[in-house]
Design a protein around this motif. Structure first.
Motif, mmCIF file in Angstrom:
data_model
loop_
_atom_site.group_PDB
_atom_site.id
_atom_site.type_symbol
_atom_site.label_atom_id
_atom_site.label_comp_id
_atom_site.label_asym_id
_atom_site.label_seq_id
_atom_site.Cartn_x
_atom_site.Cartn_y
_atom_site.Cartn_z
ATOM 1 N N HIS A 36 1.215 0.829 4.702
ATOM 2 C CA HIS A 36 2.247 0.143 5.476
ATOM 3 C C HIS A 36 2.040 -1.368 5.420
ATOM 4 O O HIS A 36 3.002 -2.123 5.254
ATOM 5 N N ILE A 37 0.798 -1.792 5.531
ATOM 6 C CA ILE A 37 0.495 -3.225 5.465
ATOM 7 C C ILE A 37 0.820 -3.774 4.081
ATOM 8 O O ILE A 37 1.342 -4.884 3.951
ATOM 9 N N HIS A 38 0.555 -2.995 3.034
ATOM 10 C CA HIS A 38 0.900 -3.444 1.678
ATOM 11 C C HIS A 38 2.412 -3.609 1.525
ATOM 12 O O HIS A 38 2.881 -4.578 0.924
ATOM 13 N N ALA A 39 3.168 -2.690 2.085
ATOM 14 C CA ALA A 39 4.638 -2.811 2.037
ATOM 15 C C ALA A 39 5.082 -4.053 2.807
ATOM 16 O O ALA A 39 5.953 -4.802 2.348
ATOM 17 N N MET A 51 14.971 -0.241 -2.369
ATOM 18 C CA MET A 51 13.916 0.769 -2.306
ATOM 19 C C MET A 51 13.235 0.935 -3.662
ATOM 20 O O MET A 51 12.009 0.992 -3.734
ATOM 21 N N LYS A 52 14.028 1.001 -4.720
ATOM 22 C CA LYS A 52 13.462 1.209 -6.052
ATOM 23 C C LYS A 52 12.524 0.065 -6.439
ATOM 24 O O LYS A 52 11.440 0.300 -6.973
ATOM 25 N N GLU A 53 12.926 -1.172 -6.153
ATOM 26 C CA GLU A 53 12.082 -2.333 -6.481
ATOM 27 C C GLU A 53 10.781 -2.302 -5.691
ATOM 28 O O GLU A 53 9.708 -2.579 -6.241
ATOM 29 N N GLU A 56 8.441 0.337 -7.073
ATOM 30 C CA GLU A 56 7.822 -0.117 -8.321
ATOM 31 C C GLU A 56 6.686 -1.091 -8.040
ATOM 32 O O GLU A 56 5.617 -0.993 -8.639
ATOM 33 N N LYS A 57 6.901 -2.039 -7.135
ATOM 34 C CA LYS A 57 5.861 -3.018 -6.802
ATOM 35 C C LYS A 57 4.644 -2.348 -6.172
ATOM 36 O O LYS A 57 3.521 -2.816 -6.337
ATOM 37 N N MET A 58 4.872 -1.262 -5.446
ATOM 38 C CA MET A 58 3.775 -0.565 -4.786
ATOM 39 C C MET A 58 3.119 0.473 -5.690
ATOM 40 O O MET A 58 2.057 0.998 -5.359
ATOM 41 N N GLY A 63 10.527 8.694 -3.668
ATOM 42 C CA GLY A 63 10.396 9.771 -2.685
ATOM 43 C C GLY A 63 9.252 9.509 -1.718
ATOM 44 O O GLY A 63 9.398 9.676 -0.499
ATOM 45 N N THR A 64 8.107 9.101 -2.253
ATOM 46 C CA THR A 64 6.958 8.761 -1.413
ATOM 47 C C THR A 64 7.292 7.575 -0.530
ATOM 48 O O THR A 64 6.967 7.546 0.661
ATOM 49 N N LEU A 65 7.978 6.586 -1.099
ATOM 50 C CA LEU A 65 8.350 5.405 -0.322
ATOM 51 C C LEU A 65 9.307 5.769 0.797
ATOM 52 O O LEU A 65 9.196 5.234 1.907
ATOM 53 N N THR A 66 10.242 6.671 0.545
ATOM 54 C CA THR A 66 11.204 7.071 1.574
ATOM 55 C C THR A 66 10.489 7.604 2.809
ATOM 56 O O THR A 66 10.811 7.221 3.936
#
Length: 139
Positions: A36-39, A51-53, A56-58, A63-66
């Protein structure tokens, strides 16, 4: 691979391990996960992102990001927005609380960087910056 590359590789890995341990120690007890801190860090530096960008950066799937963003919305760190220009896109942006967390965490990074480079000359810091910029460009 000659000995210099091998030694450099070991030094990079050791630095990564130490930085990762420092990150974990800093985040521990904040009530937020490291991911969460990285996001928050990425959004703090880049502003609102699709969301897609962000995924990719993470280095994770959308799906995991959602799932992660759902939790971050519930905890008040981020919000989702649908731009009027592209109703299919979903932008993620920091809330006021998320911005505060970003500023606090960024200041800790700034303090660590000052501590690690305080014995370096301005020329050495400029050189280090240039090297990191080049290495990041290669990724």
């Amino acid at each position: 691979m000659d000995i210099n590359h091998r030694k450099l590789s070991h030094e990079i890995i050791e630095f990564y391990d130490k930085l990762s341990s420092w990150e974990l120690a800093v985040v521990k007890g904040t009530g937020h996960s490291l991911s969460h801190i990285h996001a928050v860090e990425i959004l703090g530096v880049n502003g609102a992102m699709r969301m897609k960008e962000l995924a990719e950066k993470m280095g994770i799937t959308t799906g995991t990001l959602t799932v992660q963003i759902d939790k971050m919305v519930r905890s008040g760190l981020v919000m989702r927005q649908v731009p009027q220009t592209d109703r299919r896109a979903v932008l993620v942006t920091l809330t006021e609380a998320g911005e505060v967390i970003y500023q606090q965490h960024d200041e800790l990074h700034h303090q660590l960087t000052k501590q690690l480079t305080m014995k370096m000359s301005d020329d050495e810091r400029r050189c280090l910056l240039g090297l990191f910029e080049r290495m990041n460009h290669e990724f």
